[in-house]
Scaffold this motif. Structure first.
Motif, PDB file in Angstrom:
ATOM      1  N   GLY A  21      56.561  -1.582 -45.745  1.00  0.00           N
ATOM      2  CA  GLY A  21      57.419  -2.744 -45.959  1.00  0.00           C
ATOM      3  C   GLY A  21      57.554  -3.522 -44.668  1.00  0.00           C
ATOM      4  O   GLY A  21      57.711  -2.936 -43.600  1.00  0.00           O
ATOM      5  N   GLU A  22      57.482  -4.837 -44.766  1.00  0.00           N
ATOM      6  CA  GLU A  22      57.497  -5.701 -43.577  1.00  0.00           C
ATOM      7  C   GLU A  22      58.470  -6.855 -43.785  1.00  0.00           C
ATOM      8  O   GLU A  22      58.500  -7.455 -44.854  1.00  0.00           O
ATOM      9  N   SER A  23      59.252  -7.137 -42.757  1.00  0.00           N
ATOM     10  CA  SER A  23      60.204  -8.253 -42.812  1.00  0.00           C
ATOM     11  C   SER A  23      60.199  -8.991 -41.487  1.00  0.00           C
ATOM     12  O   SER A  23      59.979  -8.402 -40.430  1.00  0.00           O
ATOM     13  N   THR A  24      60.474 -10.280 -41.564  1.00  0.00           N
ATOM     14  CA  THR A  24      60.635 -11.079 -40.353  1.00  0.00           C
ATOM     15  C   THR A  24      62.105 -11.465 -40.272  1.00  0.00           C
ATOM     16  O   THR A  24      62.662 -12.052 -41.206  1.00  0.00           O
ATOM     17  N   LEU A  25      62.737 -11.041 -39.172  1.00  0.00           N
ATOM     18  CA  LEU A  25      64.176 -11.256 -38.979  1.00  0.00           C
ATOM     19  C   LEU A  25      64.437 -12.043 -37.706  1.00  0.00           C
ATOM     20  O   LEU A  25      63.602 -12.100 -36.813  1.00  0.00           O
ATOM     21  N   ASP A  26      65.634 -12.551 -37.624  1.00  0.00           N
ATOM     22  CA  ASP A  26      66.091 -13.154 -36.376  1.00  0.00           C
ATOM     23  C   ASP A  26      66.087 -12.031 -35.339  1.00  0.00           C
ATOM     24  O   ASP A  26      66.583 -10.924 -35.588  1.00  0.00           O
ATOM     25  N   ALA A  27      65.503 -12.283 -34.186  1.00  0.00           N
ATOM     26  CA  ALA A  27      65.343 -11.266 -33.153  1.00  0.00           C
ATOM     27  C   ALA A  27      66.665 -10.637 -32.719  1.00  0.00           C
ATOM     28  O   ALA A  27      66.670  -9.504 -32.220  1.00  0.00           O
ATOM     29  N   LYS A  28      67.794 -11.304 -32.931  1.00  0.00           N
ATOM     30  CA  LYS A  28      69.078 -10.727 -32.519  1.00  0.00           C
ATOM     31  C   LYS A  28      69.416  -9.462 -33.317  1.00  0.00           C
ATOM     32  O   LYS A  28      70.248  -8.676 -32.896  1.00  0.00           O
ATOM     33  N   TYR A  29      68.752  -9.259 -34.474  1.00  0.00           N
ATOM     34  CA  TYR A  29      69.006  -8.060 -35.281  1.00  0.00           C
ATOM     35  C   TYR A  29      68.007  -6.934 -35.015  1.00  0.00           C
ATOM     36  O   TYR A  29      68.111  -5.859 -35.595  1.00  0.00           O
ATOM     37  N   GLU A  30      67.023  -7.181 -34.154  1.00  0.00           N
ATOM     38  CA  GLU A  30      65.942  -6.229 -33.943  1.00  0.00           C
ATOM     39  C   GLU A  30      66.428  -4.844 -33.514  1.00  0.00           C
ATOM     40  O   GLU A  30      66.052  -3.841 -34.115  1.00  0.00           O
ATOM     41  N   SER A  31      67.256  -4.757 -32.481  1.00  0.00           N
ATOM     42  CA  SER A  31      67.655  -3.434 -31.986  1.00  0.00           C
ATOM     43  C   SER A  31      68.428  -2.653 -33.039  1.00  0.00           C
ATOM     44  O   SER A  31      68.243  -1.443 -33.184  1.00  0.00           O
ATOM     45  N   ALA A  32      69.268  -3.315 -33.815  1.00  0.00           N
ATOM     46  CA  ALA A  32      70.014  -2.627 -34.867  1.00  0.00           C
ATOM     47  C   ALA A  32      69.062  -2.151 -35.970  1.00  0.00           C
ATOM     48  O   ALA A  32      69.195  -1.027 -36.485  1.00  0.00           O
ATOM     49  N   THR A  56      60.274  -7.676 -52.391  1.00  0.00           N
ATOM     50  CA  THR A  56      61.623  -7.384 -52.880  1.00  0.00           C
ATOM     51  C   THR A  56      62.621  -8.059 -51.945  1.00  0.00           C
ATOM     52  O   THR A  56      62.295  -8.375 -50.799  1.00  0.00           O
ATOM     53  N   VAL A  57      63.810  -8.246 -52.437  1.00  0.00           N
ATOM     54  CA  VAL A  57      64.888  -8.783 -51.602  1.00  0.00           C
ATOM     55  C   VAL A  57      65.949  -7.695 -51.539  1.00  0.00           C
ATOM     56  O   VAL A  57      66.411  -7.196 -52.571  1.00  0.00           O
ATOM     57  N   GLU A  58      66.289  -7.296 -50.320  1.00  0.00           N
ATOM     58  CA  GLU A  58      67.281  -6.245 -50.141  1.00  0.00           C
ATOM     59  C   GLU A  58      68.518  -6.805 -49.445  1.00  0.00           C
ATOM     60  O   GLU A  58      68.404  -7.643 -48.553  1.00  0.00           O
ATOM     61  N   LYS A  59      69.675  -6.305 -49.870  1.00  0.00           N
ATOM     62  CA  LYS A  59      70.940  -6.704 -49.236  1.00  0.00           C
ATOM     63  C   LYS A  59      71.171  -5.770 -48.053  1.00  0.00           C
ATOM     64  O   LYS A  59      71.182  -4.556 -48.203  1.00  0.00           O
ATOM     65  N   VAL A  60      71.343  -6.349 -46.872  1.00  0.00           N
ATOM     66  CA  VAL A  60      71.545  -5.575 -45.655  1.00  0.00           C
ATOM     67  C   VAL A  60      72.884  -5.982 -45.043  1.00  0.00           C
ATOM     68  O   VAL A  60      73.143  -7.174 -44.866  1.00  0.00           O
ATOM     69  N   PRO A  61      73.749  -4.975 -44.712  1.00  0.00           N
ATOM     70  CA  PRO A  61      75.041  -5.320 -44.100  1.00  0.00           C
ATOM     71  C   PRO A  61      74.839  -6.196 -42.854  1.00  0.00           C
ATOM     72  O   PRO A  61      73.893  -6.023 -42.116  1.00  0.00           O
ATOM     73  N   VAL A  62      75.744  -7.104 -42.646  1.00  0.00           N
ATOM     74  CA  VAL A  62      75.767  -8.052 -41.525  1.00  0.00           C
ATOM     75  C   VAL A  62      74.705  -9.148 -41.671  1.00  0.00           C
ATOM     76  O   VAL A  62      75.010 -10.323 -41.559  1.00  0.00           O
ATOM     77  N   ILE A  63      73.435  -8.773 -41.946  1.00  0.00           N
ATOM     78  CA  ILE A  63      72.353  -9.754 -42.019  1.00  0.00           C
ATOM     79  C   ILE A  63      72.407 -10.541 -43.328  1.00  0.00           C
ATOM     80  O   ILE A  63      72.219 -11.741 -43.351  1.00  0.00           O
ATOM     81  N   GLY A  64      72.607  -9.816 -44.443  1.00  0.00           N
ATOM     82  CA  GLY A  64      72.590 -10.470 -45.746  1.00  0.00           C
ATOM     83  C   GLY A  64      71.321 -10.114 -46.502  1.00  0.00           C
ATOM     84  O   GLY A  64      70.845  -8.975 -46.434  1.00  0.00           O
ATOM     85  N   SER A  65      70.727 -11.067 -47.200  1.00  0.00           N
ATOM     86  CA  SER A  65      69.505 -10.833 -47.974  1.00  0.00           C
ATOM     87  C   SER A  65      68.280 -10.862 -47.063  1.00  0.00           C
ATOM     88  O   SER A  65      68.100 -11.795 -46.284  1.00  0.00           O
TER      89      SER A  65
END
Length: 159
Positions: A21-32, A56-65
């Motif tokens: 599974g692969e996702s692209t996130l805002d780098a500020k969430y990387e360490s978490a 798939t779309v997953e709900k993640v605390p703090v980040i959201g979808s």
């Protein structure tokens, strides 16, 4: 304190079983994401997972979808050197038949005809019992060398 450029993104992946599974996130969430979700920086493709297996779309605390792109590995294709041969045999009753074929036919010969890799001699069949030519679908004419086991000589002690 970690500083990250505002708006910069990072691609993270996680392998689970035979899927990545692969996702692209805002780098500020990387360490978490690395610490708590066990993700690693990089792509699924960099790990050999290249076949699209959906999203798939997953709900993640703090980040959201979070959109997760799923990938699997391509089916492995057996490669055989062109022109390489293999010797196969089959024991039937008290006779062993042996043929040398192009290696590309080996898996089919083992699966469909019950042949095994090796020689009749390796199984103790060493006496030449003639040669036949058999017509085999796809392959064509195949020369089969036939062998039997040497007759056992009984020794009797005299005395």
């Amino acid at each position: 304190i970690e500083t990250v450029a505002v708006g910069s993104d990072v691609t993270l992946y996680k392998i689970s079983g035979d899927e990545c599974g692969e996702s692209t996130l805002d780098a500020k969430y990387e360490s978490a994401a690395i610490s708590f979700a066990g993700l690693k920086e990089g792509t699924c493709a960099s790990q050999g997972y290249t076949v699209d297996d959906g999203t798939t779309v997953e709900k993640v605390p703090v980040i959201g979808s979070v959109t997760v792109h799923k990938y699997t590995k391509a089916a492995e294709i057996e490669t055989v050197a062109v022109g390489s041969d293999v010797t196969l045999y089959k024991i039937s009753g008290d006779e062993c038949g042996e043929s040398t074929l192009d290696a590309k036919y080996e898996s089919a010969a083992i699966s469909f005809a019950g042949l095994k890799e090796g020689t009749c001699a390796s199984q103790g069949y060493t006496v030449d019992d003639g040669t036949t030519v058999e017509k085999v679908p796809v392959i064509g004419s195949v020369t089969v060398h036939k062998y039997t086991k040497a007759a056992e000589i009984e020794t009797v002690a005299v005395g």
